[in-house]
Motif scaffolding. Structure first.
Motif, PDB file in Angstrom:
ATOM      1  N   ALA A 184       0.837  -1.211   0.000  1.00  0.00           N
ATOM      2  CA  ALA A 184       0.000   0.000   0.000  1.00  0.00           C
ATOM      3  C   ALA A 184       0.872   1.261   0.000  1.00  0.00           C
ATOM      4  O   ALA A 184       0.546   2.248  -0.674  1.00  0.00           O
ATOM      5  CB  ALA A 184      -0.918  -0.006   1.221  1.00  0.00           C
ATOM      6  N   ASP A 185       1.991   1.222   0.725  1.00  0.00           N
ATOM      7  CA  ASP A 185       2.919   2.376   0.713  1.00  0.00           C
ATOM      8  C   ASP A 185       3.425   2.622  -0.707  1.00  0.00           C
ATOM      9  O   ASP A 185       3.494   3.761  -1.184  1.00  0.00           O
ATOM     10  CB  ASP A 185       4.156   2.109   1.591  1.00  0.00           C
ATOM     11  CG  ASP A 185       3.831   2.122   3.075  1.00  0.00           C
ATOM     12  OD1 ASP A 185       2.888   2.847   3.457  1.00  0.00           O
ATOM     13  OD2 ASP A 185       4.530   1.409   3.826  1.00  0.00           O
ATOM     14  N   ILE A 186       3.807   1.521  -1.357  1.00  0.00           N
ATOM     15  CA  ILE A 186       4.378   1.650  -2.706  1.00  0.00           C
ATOM     16  C   ILE A 186       3.316   2.151  -3.686  1.00  0.00           C
ATOM     17  O   ILE A 186       3.573   3.050  -4.492  1.00  0.00           O
ATOM     18  CB  ILE A 186       4.985   0.305  -3.174  1.00  0.00           C
ATOM     19  CG1 ILE A 186       6.219   0.000  -2.315  1.00  0.00           C
ATOM     20  CG2 ILE A 186       5.368   0.359  -4.652  1.00  0.00           C
ATOM     21  CD1 ILE A 186       6.784  -1.381  -2.508  1.00  0.00           C
ATOM     22  N   ASP A 187       2.100   1.625  -3.567  1.00  0.00           N
ATOM     23  CA  ASP A 187       1.014   2.080  -4.455  1.00  0.00           C
ATOM     24  C   ASP A 187       0.738   3.571  -4.254  1.00  0.00           C
ATOM     25  O   ASP A 187       0.555   4.315  -5.221  1.00  0.00           O
ATOM     26  CB  ASP A 187      -0.263   1.280  -4.207  1.00  0.00           C
ATOM     27  CG  ASP A 187      -0.149  -0.140  -4.780  1.00  0.00           C
ATOM     28  OD1 ASP A 187       0.685  -0.332  -5.694  1.00  0.00           O
ATOM     29  OD2 ASP A 187      -0.871  -1.033  -4.317  1.00  0.00           O
ATOM     30  N   ALA A 188       0.722   3.977  -2.998  1.00  0.00           N
ATOM     31  CA  ALA A 188       0.434   5.394  -2.709  1.00  0.00           C
ATOM     32  C   ALA A 188       1.538   6.282  -3.276  1.00  0.00           C
ATOM     33  O   ALA A 188       1.273   7.334  -3.887  1.00  0.00           O
ATOM     34  CB  ALA A 188       0.303   5.602  -1.205  1.00  0.00           C
ATOM     35  N   THR A 189       2.778   5.837  -3.115  1.00  0.00           N
ATOM     36  CA  THR A 189       3.906   6.617  -3.638  1.00  0.00           C
ATOM     37  C   THR A 189       3.838   6.695  -5.163  1.00  0.00           C
ATOM     38  O   THR A 189       4.018   7.761  -5.760  1.00  0.00           O
ATOM     39  CB  THR A 189       5.244   5.951  -3.216  1.00  0.00           C
ATOM     40  OG1 THR A 189       5.242   5.852  -1.801  1.00  0.00           O
ATOM     41  CG2 THR A 189       6.438   6.751  -3.678  1.00  0.00           C
ATOM     42  N   ALA A 190       3.540   5.559  -5.783  1.00  0.00           N
ATOM     43  CA  ALA A 190       3.463   5.522  -7.248  1.00  0.00           C
ATOM     44  C   ALA A 190       2.375   6.468  -7.738  1.00  0.00           C
ATOM     45  O   ALA A 190       2.539   7.155  -8.753  1.00  0.00           O
ATOM     46  CB  ALA A 190       3.189   4.093  -7.722  1.00  0.00           C
ATOM     47  N   ARG A 191       1.276   6.516  -7.008  1.00  0.00           N
ATOM     48  CA  ARG A 191       0.166   7.405  -7.392  1.00  0.00           C
ATOM     49  C   ARG A 191       0.622   8.870  -7.352  1.00  0.00           C
ATOM     50  O   ARG A 191       0.346   9.652  -8.239  1.00  0.00           O
ATOM     51  CB  ARG A 191      -1.012   7.180  -6.446  1.00  0.00           C
ATOM     52  CG  ARG A 191      -2.329   7.126  -7.169  1.00  0.00           C
ATOM     53  CD  ARG A 191      -3.524   6.676  -6.362  1.00  0.00           C
ATOM     54  NE  ARG A 191      -3.369   6.520  -4.939  1.00  0.00           N
ATOM     55  CZ  ARG A 191      -3.371   5.349  -4.302  1.00  0.00           C
ATOM     56  NH1 ARG A 191      -3.498   4.223  -4.968  1.00  0.00           N
ATOM     57  NH2 ARG A 191      -3.243   5.291  -2.990  1.00  0.00           N
ATOM     58  N   GLU A 192       1.325   9.196  -6.293  1.00  0.00           N
ATOM     59  CA  GLU A 192       1.819  10.580  -6.150  1.00  0.00           C
ATOM     60  C   GLU A 192       2.805  10.935  -7.266  1.00  0.00           C
ATOM     61  O   GLU A 192       2.796  12.034  -7.812  1.00  0.00           O
ATOM     62  CB  GLU A 192       2.537  10.745  -4.795  1.00  0.00           C
ATOM     63  CG  GLU A 192       1.644  10.557  -3.583  1.00  0.00           C
ATOM     64  CD  GLU A 192       0.911  11.836  -3.248  1.00  0.00           C
ATOM     65  OE1 GLU A 192       1.502  12.900  -3.451  1.00  0.00           O
ATOM     66  OE2 GLU A 192      -0.253  11.747  -2.799  1.00  0.00           O
ATOM     67  N   ILE A 193       3.672   9.975  -7.579  1.00  0.00           N
ATOM     68  CA  ILE A 193       4.670  10.221  -8.641  1.00  0.00           C
ATOM     69  C   ILE A 193       3.960  10.413  -9.982  1.00  0.00           C
ATOM     70  O   ILE A 193       4.294  11.302 -10.766  1.00  0.00           O
ATOM     71  CB  ILE A 193       5.690   9.058  -8.738  1.00  0.00           C
ATOM     72  CG1 ILE A 193       6.526   8.983  -7.460  1.00  0.00           C
ATOM     73  CG2 ILE A 193       6.600   9.226  -9.948  1.00  0.00           C
ATOM     74  CD1 ILE A 193       7.459   7.792  -7.405  1.00  0.00           C
ATOM     75  N   ARG A 194       2.941   9.600 -10.189  1.00  0.00           N
ATOM     76  CA  ARG A 194       2.164   9.693 -11.431  1.00  0.00           C
ATOM     77  C   ARG A 194       1.559  11.088 -11.587  1.00  0.00           C
ATOM     78  O   ARG A 194       1.650  11.719 -12.645  1.00  0.00           O
ATOM     79  CB  ARG A 194       1.065   8.619 -11.393  1.00  0.00           C
ATOM     80  CG  ARG A 194       0.177   8.572 -12.584  1.00  0.00           C
ATOM     81  CD  ARG A 194      -0.960   7.578 -12.306  1.00  0.00           C
ATOM     82  NE  ARG A 194      -2.101   7.917 -13.127  1.00  0.00           N
ATOM     83  CZ  ARG A 194      -2.286   7.472 -14.361  1.00  0.00           C
ATOM     84  NH1 ARG A 194      -1.422   6.652 -14.898  1.00  0.00           N
ATOM     85  NH2 ARG A 194      -3.324   7.861 -15.062  1.00  0.00           N
TER      86      ARG A 194
END
Ligand code: GDP
Length: 298
Positions: A25-35
Motif C-alpha cells: 500500500a505504501d508503494i502504491d500510494a507513492t506511485a500514485r503521487e509520482i504519477r
C-alpha cells in the motif's frame, strides 16, 4: 526548468523516509503521487504509464524487500527509471569517416536553431574542429543576417547566398556548401534550415529536400522545451516528415513545466544529445541523462 517536478518528486520520496518497511500500500500510494507529479509536469501519458509500471514492479520485487533502507532503494529506482526515459547513456555526435561531417538542424521557427548553430560551432571549434555554418533559412528576411551575426560571435565562417541574389534556392545553397567546405577544408558543416511557426508540409518538404541534397551524418531536431504538450506532436511530425538522429532541448533555463520534452526520447526513439539553457553561446552542453535525472531528484 524542472523545479516544480523536482520539488514534487523530492517531497513524495521524503515522505517514505523513516519507514522501516514498505507495504504494498505504501508503494502504491507513492506511485500514485509520482504519477500525478509527472502528469502535472506535462510528461506524456504513455511515458508516465511505463515509468510507473517500472517503479512499481521493481519496488515490490526483491529490490526493496531485501534492502536495508527501503526509502533509499525507492529513490534509487525512481532515479534509474528517470535516467532510462531520458535515454540512459550519453549519445555523442557521429563524425563522418571522410570529412566534412554534415549536421543539419531542423525545427520550428523560434525553437533556437540559429542560436544553436553558433553554440555547436563554438563548442566544436573548442575541440579543434573547423566548422562552417550554412544559411539555408532563406524564408525569413533577417535569418541570413542573424546567422552571420551568430557566426561572427562564434568566430566561424558562414556560407550564404550573395546578398542581392534574390531569394535563392536553399537546396542549391546546401549543395554548394559541401563543395565549399571541401575546398576550404572545413571538417564540419552545420546547416541551418527554415522553420515555420507551426508544422507545415512545405517546410517539411524543403527540409527533406535539403536532407537529400547534403546527406547529413546527423539531423538534429531542435525543440523548445517551453512549448509544453505541443512538444510531442511537433517531434512526431518532424520524425515522420524529415526524420532525425538526435534531439536538442533548448530554453531549459525557462520556468515552464517542460515535462513534454522529457517524453521526447521515449516517444520518438531518438536520443536527446544536447541541451541549451540560455541566449549566450556558452549556455550549452552535451545532454547527460544521469545528470539530468540527479538534478530532477534534487
Ligand atoms: P530559430 O528561429 O529556430 O533559428 O530560433 P533562434 O535561434 O532565432 O531563437 C529564437 C529566440 O530564442 C531568440 O531570441 C534566441 O535568443 C532565443 N533562444 C535560443 N536558445 C535559447 C535558450 O536556450 N534559452 C533562452 N532563454 N533563449 C534562447
Amino acid at each position: 526548468m524542472f523545479d516544480t517536478l523536482s520539488d514534487r518528486l523530492t517531497s513524495v520520496l521524503t515522505n517514505l523516509r523513516g519507514k522501516g518497511r514498505l507495504s504494498e500500500a505504501d508503494i502504491d500510494a507513492t506511485a500514485r503521487e509520482i504519477r500525478i507529479a509527472l502528469l502535472e509536469a506535462d510528461v506524456a501519458l504513455p511515458v508516465v504509464r511505463g515509468f510507473i509500471k517500472g517503479v512499481k514492479e521493481r519496488a515490490k520485487g526483491s529490490e526493496v524487500s531485501q534492502a536495508l533502507n527501503p526509502a533509499q532503494q525507492v529513490v534509487k529506482i525512481v532515479n534509474e527509471e528517470l535516467v532510462t526515459i531520458l535515454g540512459g547513456e550519453t549519445r555523442r555526435l557521429e563524425l563522418a569517416k571522410t570529412p566534412p561531417t554534415v549536421i543539419m538542424l531542423a525545427g520550428l521557427q523560434g525553437a533556437g536553431k540559429t542560436t544553436l548553430a553558433g553554440k555547436l560551432a563554438k563548442w566544436l571549434s573548442g575541440q579543434g574542429h573547423t566548422p562552417m555554418l550554412v544559411a539555408c533559412d532563406l524564408q525569413r528576411p533577417n535569418a541570413v543576417n542573424q546567422l552571420q551575426v551568430v557566426g561572427e560571435r562564434a568566430g566561424v565562417p558562414v556560407f550564404a547566398p550573395e546578398p542581392g541574389n534574390g531569394v535563392g534556392d536553399p537546396v542549391q545553397v546546401s549543395r554548394d556548401s559541401i563543395e565549399e567546405a571541401k575546398r576550404a577544408q572545413h571538417d564540419i558543416v552545420i546547416v541551418d534550415t527554415a522553420g515555420r511557426l507551426g508544422v507545415d508540409e512545405e517546410m517539411m518538404k524543403q527540409a527533406a529536400d535539403i536532407r537529400d541534397a547534403v546527406k547529413p551524418d546527423e539531423i538534429l531536431f531542435v525543440l523548445d522545451a517551453m512549448i509544453g504538450q505541443d512538444a510531442v506532436t511537433t517531434a512526431e511530425a518532424f520524425r515522420d516528415g524529415v526524420g532525425f538522429s538526435g534531439v536538442v532541448l533548448t530554453k531549459l533555463d525557462g520556468d515552464a513545466r517542460g515535462g513534454a520534452a522529457l517524453s521526447v526520447r521515449e516517444v520518438t526513439g531518438q536520443p536527446i544529445m544536447f541541451a541549451s539553457s540560455g541566449e549566450k553561446l556558452e549556455d550549452f552542453d552535451v545532454f547527460h541523462p544521469d545528470r539530468m535525472g540527479n538534478r530532477i531528484l534534487g
